[in-house]
Scaffold this motif. Structure first.
Motif, PDB file in Angstrom:
ATOM      1  N   ILE A   1       0.606  -1.191   0.119  1.00 27.49           N
ATOM      2  CA  ILE A   1      -0.028  -0.056  -0.092  1.00 27.49           C
ATOM      3  C   ILE A   1       1.106   1.418  -0.196  1.00 27.49           C
ATOM      4  CG2 ILE A   1      -2.199   1.470   1.227  1.00 27.49           C
ATOM      5  CD1 ILE A   1      -2.968  -1.188   2.656  1.00 27.49           C
ATOM      6  N   GLN A   2       2.042   0.954   0.709  1.00 28.64           N
ATOM      7  CA  GLN A   2       2.611   2.312   0.810  1.00 28.64           C
ATOM      8  C   GLN A   2       3.363   2.496  -0.499  1.00 28.64           C
ATOM      9  OE1 GLN A   2       4.825   1.664   4.589  1.00 28.64           O
ATOM     10  NE2 GLN A   2       4.187   3.256   5.026  1.00 28.64           N
ATOM     11  N   GLU A   3       3.470   1.072  -1.315  1.00 30.31           N
ATOM     12  CA  GLU A   3       4.562   1.050  -2.269  1.00 30.31           C
ATOM     13  C   GLU A   3       3.804   2.554  -3.416  1.00 30.31           C
ATOM     14  OE1 GLU A   3       7.254   1.167  -5.093  1.00 30.31           O
ATOM     15  OE2 GLU A   3       7.646   0.713  -2.793  1.00 30.31           O
ATOM     16  N   LEU A   4       2.492   2.142  -3.345  1.00 31.91           N
ATOM     17  CA  LEU A   4       1.678   2.393  -4.247  1.00 31.91           C
ATOM     18  C   LEU A   4       0.612   3.912  -3.588  1.00 31.91           C
ATOM     19  CD1 LEU A   4      -1.351  -0.208  -4.305  1.00 31.91           C
ATOM     20  CD2 LEU A   4       0.213  -0.008  -6.269  1.00 31.91           C
ATOM     21  N   LEU A   5       1.371   4.306  -2.920  1.00 28.22           N
ATOM     22  CA  LEU A   5       1.193   5.999  -2.818  1.00 28.22           C
ATOM     23  C   LEU A   5       2.264   6.732  -2.605  1.00 28.22           C
ATOM     24  CD1 LEU A   5      -1.045   5.237   0.740  1.00 28.22           C
ATOM     25  CD2 LEU A   5      -1.807   6.045  -1.675  1.00 28.22           C
ATOM     26  N   ARG A   6       3.439   6.210  -2.885  1.00 27.97           N
ATOM     27  CA  ARG A   6       4.450   7.025  -3.827  1.00 27.97           C
ATOM     28  C   ARG A   6       4.680   8.135  -3.932  1.00 27.97           C
ATOM     29  NH1 ARG A   6       8.847   3.149  -6.288  1.00 27.97           N
ATOM     30  NH2 ARG A   6       9.481   5.795  -6.567  1.00 27.97           N
ATOM     31  N   LYS A   7       5.188   9.065  -3.133  1.00 24.93           N
ATOM     32  CA  LYS A   7       5.022  10.524  -3.969  1.00 24.93           C
ATOM     33  C   LYS A   7       5.592  11.042  -5.597  1.00 24.93           C
ATOM     34  CE  LYS A   7       4.143  11.993   0.035  1.00 24.93           C
ATOM     35  NZ  LYS A   7       2.171  12.436  -0.269  1.00 24.93           N
TER      36      LYS A   7
END
Length: 161
Positions: free
Chosen positions: A153-159
């Motif tokens: 999930i955090q990877e999908l939310l990368r800036k």
């Protein structure tokens, strides 16, 4: 879209709360497959924005996506769906499939935790948060979120896509 009785995921989450990690992981796979199909049908451009209001859970437990209505008004994603707008779209760049993956990350975060990753009292505050705030860890808020699911999930939310 296949016409089968079911419930919108937004309504389900409102009454039952966030889903446990294993169910989030299972949904993530199904949603990614559907988004890939939508993107291919639109000649590889940005798939329509994904959010819990578009996700139907059928009585058989399958996932279906309702048709997108964001193009009805002709507004950009940042105006229509600031909670799911990717940083590149907020900066005025053209959205693409990577932008769709960001909206998937926002949606999975909400499914896992019961809240969106970035909050604000106005659309402007939410958009600024997408650009400037650190990517939140869903494991800090979710029920049974494994480190692998949290990292995904955090990877999908990368800036930076």
């Amino acid at each position: 879209m296949t016409e089968k009785p079911g419930i919108k995921l937004a309504e389900y989450l409102e009454t039952k709360g966030p889903l446990p990690g294993p169910q989030v992981a299972k949904l993530a796979i199904q949603l990614a497959q559907i988004m890939g199909e939508e993107s291919e049908s639109e000649t590889g451009s940005r798939a329509p924005v994904l959010h819990t209001g578009r996700i139907m859970v059928t009585t058989g437990g399958k996932i279906d996506i309702t048709p997108s209505d964001e193009t009805d008004l002709g507004l950009p994603v940042v105006a229509s769906f600031p909670q799911h707008a990717s940083p590149e779209e907020i900066r005025g760049e053209e959205g693409d499939f990577k932008s769709s993956l960001y909206s998937l990350g926002c949606t999975l975060f909400e499914i896992a935790t019961g809240e969106l990753p970035y909050k604000g009292e106005s659309s402007k505050e939410i958009l600024k948060a997408h650009l400037n705030e650190a990517v939140p860890d869903p494991a800090d808020k979710g029920n049974g979120i494994t480190s692998e699911l949290s990292r995904t999930i955090q990877e999908l939310l990368r800036k930076n896509p």
